[in-house]
Design an enzyme around this catalytic site. Structure first.
Site, PDB file in Angstrom:
ATOM      1  N   ASP A 174      17.253   9.765  -8.549  1.00  0.00           N
ATOM      2  CA  ASP A 174      18.713   9.958  -8.592  1.00  0.00           C
ATOM      3  C   ASP A 174      19.368   9.746  -7.222  1.00  0.00           C
ATOM      4  O   ASP A 174      20.402  10.377  -6.927  1.00  0.00           O
ATOM      5  CB  ASP A 174      19.062  11.366  -9.114  1.00  0.00           C
ATOM      6  N   HIS A 205       0.832  -1.207   0.000  1.00  0.00           N
ATOM      7  CA  HIS A 205       0.000   0.000   0.000  1.00  0.00           C
ATOM      8  C   HIS A 205       0.871   1.264   0.000  1.00  0.00           C
ATOM      9  O   HIS A 205       0.375   2.382   0.010  1.00  0.00           O
ATOM     10  CB  HIS A 205      -0.907  -0.051   1.243  1.00  0.00           C
ATOM     11  N   HIS A 231      -8.018  11.722   1.132  1.00  0.00           N
ATOM     12  CA  HIS A 231      -7.241  10.490   1.212  1.00  0.00           C
ATOM     13  C   HIS A 231      -6.008  10.674   2.108  1.00  0.00           C
ATOM     14  O   HIS A 231      -5.189   9.762   2.259  1.00  0.00           O
ATOM     15  CB  HIS A 231      -6.828  10.154  -0.235  1.00  0.00           C
ATOM     16  N   LYS A 277       3.402   4.306  -0.970  1.00  0.00           N
ATOM     17  CA  LYS A 277       3.562   5.202  -2.109  1.00  0.00           C
ATOM     18  C   LYS A 277       4.772   6.094  -1.844  1.00  0.00           C
ATOM     19  O   LYS A 277       4.724   6.984  -0.995  1.00  0.00           O
ATOM     20  CB  LYS A 277       2.337   6.108  -2.307  1.00  0.00           C
ATOM     21  N   LYS A 312      -3.275  11.001   5.104  1.00  0.00           N
ATOM     22  CA  LYS A 312      -2.978  10.159   6.270  1.00  0.00           C
ATOM     23  C   LYS A 312      -1.789  10.755   6.995  1.00  0.00           C
ATOM     24  O   LYS A 312      -0.651  10.415   6.706  1.00  0.00           O
ATOM     25  CB  LYS A 312      -2.691   8.731   5.812  1.00  0.00           C
ATOM     26  N   ASP A 364       2.679  18.879  18.867  1.00  0.00           N
ATOM     27  CA  ASP A 364       3.583  19.984  19.199  1.00  0.00           C
ATOM     28  C   ASP A 364       5.038  19.575  19.065  1.00  0.00           C
ATOM     29  O   ASP A 364       5.933  20.420  19.081  1.00  0.00           O
ATOM     30  CB  ASP A 364       3.292  20.484  20.619  1.00  0.00           C
TER      31      ASP A 364
HETATM   32  C1  NAG Z   1      -7.984   2.846   3.282  1.00  0.00           C
HETATM   33  O1  NAG Z   1      -7.385   3.559   2.231  1.00  0.00           O
HETATM   34  C2  NAG Z   1      -7.613   3.105   0.928  1.00  0.00           C
HETATM   35  C3  NAG Z   1      -6.906   3.963   0.001  1.00  0.00           C
HETATM   36  O2  NAG Z   1      -5.630   4.280   0.449  1.00  0.00           O
HETATM   37  C4  NAG Z   1      -9.088   2.974   0.662  1.00  0.00           C
HETATM   38  O3  NAG Z   1      -9.416   2.735  -0.679  1.00  0.00           O
HETATM   39  C5  NAG Z   1      -9.589   1.924   1.605  1.00  0.00           C
HETATM   40  O4  NAG Z   1     -10.909   1.569   1.364  1.00  0.00           O
HETATM   41  C6  NAG Z   1      -9.408   2.478   2.987  1.00  0.00           C
HETATM   42  N1  NAG Z   1     -10.140   1.861   4.062  1.00  0.00           N
HETATM   43  C7  NAG Z   1     -10.016   0.691   4.627  1.00  0.00           C
HETATM   44  C8  NAG Z   1     -10.950   0.426   5.741  1.00  0.00           C
HETATM   45  O5  NAG Z   1      -9.221  -0.149   4.289  1.00  0.00           O
END
Ligand code: NAG
Ligand code: NAG
Ligand code: NAG
Length: 422
Positions: free
Chosen positions: A154, A147, A360, A149, A362, A367
């Site tokens: 270089d 999962h 999307h 990314k 995350k 602090d």
């Molecule tokens: C978590 O993230 C992905 C995309 O990064 C999403 O498509 C997926 O459904 C998400 N949720 C769960 C509960 O896995």
């Protein structure tokens, strides 16, 4: 005599240590779904589309990409829709760059499926533009996906973030990442993570042990000192699942829990899905999984830290995501804890782009530090699914990420979890 030698050695070591610190430039990178609007004085950052294009066109010898699936071109864009032009530009740039004589593009990807295809990389391979290895998690771990990314260009420049190699990630999905330029030591460390994937992609079997060449010294205990935009910072990279970590590599989950535990004033979290459960894998499926939820509760209840959790809502959001966030939010009646959802408005009814219009992101900011990850906050992502996190300790960057969070938190797109119940 001995004294002089010792002094000389100390001075030499100090010189080496000083000159060994890389001077890197750090910038947040965002994708904004078409039509989203924020007040004019809101923070603005380089766009994922532009950053990926610049990284590709500026590459001189190598690009290594860790990816989930590939849909940069317009295979499933509704006829006449223009949502994929940026993705197609990145695809073409990668293709043209990969065909250059001195260039080596390597791509690690998850095993393609109907819903997560990889036609783009098939075309790269056919043209001889990239070498591609595919990870089959059913064989490697019995469950999970790649999962992750990230990009390494270089052996110098790095992108880490939430954006998939998907045209939607450039035009119709809200994404957050970071690009760090001229940062060879960090790039070399991230490359060790890439080499883990590359090794696994060869025969889809976990080795008995990881070679010492993939071990790292940079982790929560001894982060890497770097200059970011000319001021001193510390960074390190964490990884999941634990089975993919050679000695010294920080574990994603442990490092996120540590980040929350270390906060004194605030913990702001933006994740697409927050579900303190194991969702997907065999015997564990459905089991409660509390490390992150407990860390958030500890922060608010035991230490009086201000906790805010911002989840995303779109048409595919599970009810449990709302329910868990709401249940945490209930504590807000007695402690400094709040939860909200971010909703990206739909396109006009004549335009339907499948699997899009969602926040999307995350990430986590406290602090003490900034953290940019690639994983949802549910158990699976930390037990058998591959992801990485970038931990940054730097005042200015913390303030920038906090400003991004607050821009979204206070925006017209953020709502209470259950509109009618409170
Ligand atoms: C978590 O993230 C992905 C995309 O990064 C999403 O498509 C997926 O459904 C998400 N949720 C769960 C509960 O896995
Ligand atoms: C660092 O410099 C880059 C390029 O000038 C800029 O885009 C970015 O916002 C700066 N980052 C910080 C944390 O000041
Ligand atoms: C697609 O076209 C519309 C109308 O011309 C424009 O407003 C929009 O910004 C374009 N979208 C993208 C992703 O380029």
């Amino acid at each position: 005599m001995f004294g002089a030698t010792a002094v000389a050695v100390v001075i030499a070591a100090a010189v080496v240590a000083v000159s060994a610190i890389d001077s890197c430039e750090f910038a947040f990178v965002e994708s904004m779904p078409e039509g989203l609007e924020f007040p004019p004085d809101s923070p603005l950052h380089p766009k994922t589309h532009q950053v990926w294009l610049d990284l590709t066109l500026g590459a001189e010898k190598s690009i290594d990409i860790a990816s989930f699936y590939w849909t940069l071109r317009d295979e499933d864009v509704p006829p006449g829709d223009n949502s994929s032009w940026m993705g197609e530009q990145v695809f073409s740039a990668l293709m043209n760059t990969g065909l250059k004589k001195e260039m080596k593009i390597r791509i690690a990807q998850n095993k393609p499926s109907r819903i997560n295809p990889a036609k783009d990389t098939e075309l790269f391979v056919k043209a001889g533009a990239a070498e591609v290895r595919t990870l089959d998690f059913d064989k490697i771990l019995g469950a999970g996906v790649l999962h992750t990314k990230f990009w390494i260009v270089d052996d110098m420049h790095v992108y880490i973030g939430s954006a998939n190699m998907d045209y939607r990630a450039l035009s119709q999905v809200k994404e957050l990442g970071a690009v760090i330029h001229n940062c060879p030591t960090l790039a070399a460390d991230l490359k060790k993570v890439f080499e883990v994937y590359w090794t696994l992609g060869e025969n889809n079997r976990l080795p008995d042990s990881w070679p010492s060449s993939l071990e790292t010294h940079f982790n929560a205990k001894t982060p890497l000192p770097v200059n970011l935009n000319s001021s001193a910072a510390q960074v390190y990279i964490s990884s999941s699942p634990p089975a993919f970590s050679p000695a010294g590599r920080a574990d994603d989950l442990e490092s996120i829990v540590a980040a929350i535990d270390a906060a004194n004033e605030f913990v702001y979290v933006a994740v697409m899905d927050f579900i303190p459960q194991m969702l997907y894998s065999g015997p564990q499926k459905g089991k409660l999984w509390l490390p992150l939820e407990s860390a958030l509760r500890r922060a608010a209840i035991e230490r009086g830290v201000e906790v805010r959790l911002m989840i995303s809502e779109w048409q595919s959001t599970r009810e449990s995501v709302r329910a868990f966030a709401a249940s945490l939010g209930e504590l807000g009646h007695a402690f400094k804890i709040q939860t909200r959802k971010f909703v990206v408005p739909k396109l006009p009814p004549n335009r339907v782009v499948p699997f899009s219009r969602v926040n999307h992101n995350k990430y986590l900011v406290t602090d003490q530090q900034a953290f940019i990850g690639t994983s949802n906050w549910s158990g699976d992502y930390f037990v058998n699914t591959a992801g990485v996190g970038l931990h940054v300790f730097h005042r200015q960057i913390i303030l920038q990420l906090k400003a991004i969070f607050l821009r979204d938190w206070e925006s017209q797109y953020t709502h209470r979890i259950y509109e009618n119940r409170r």
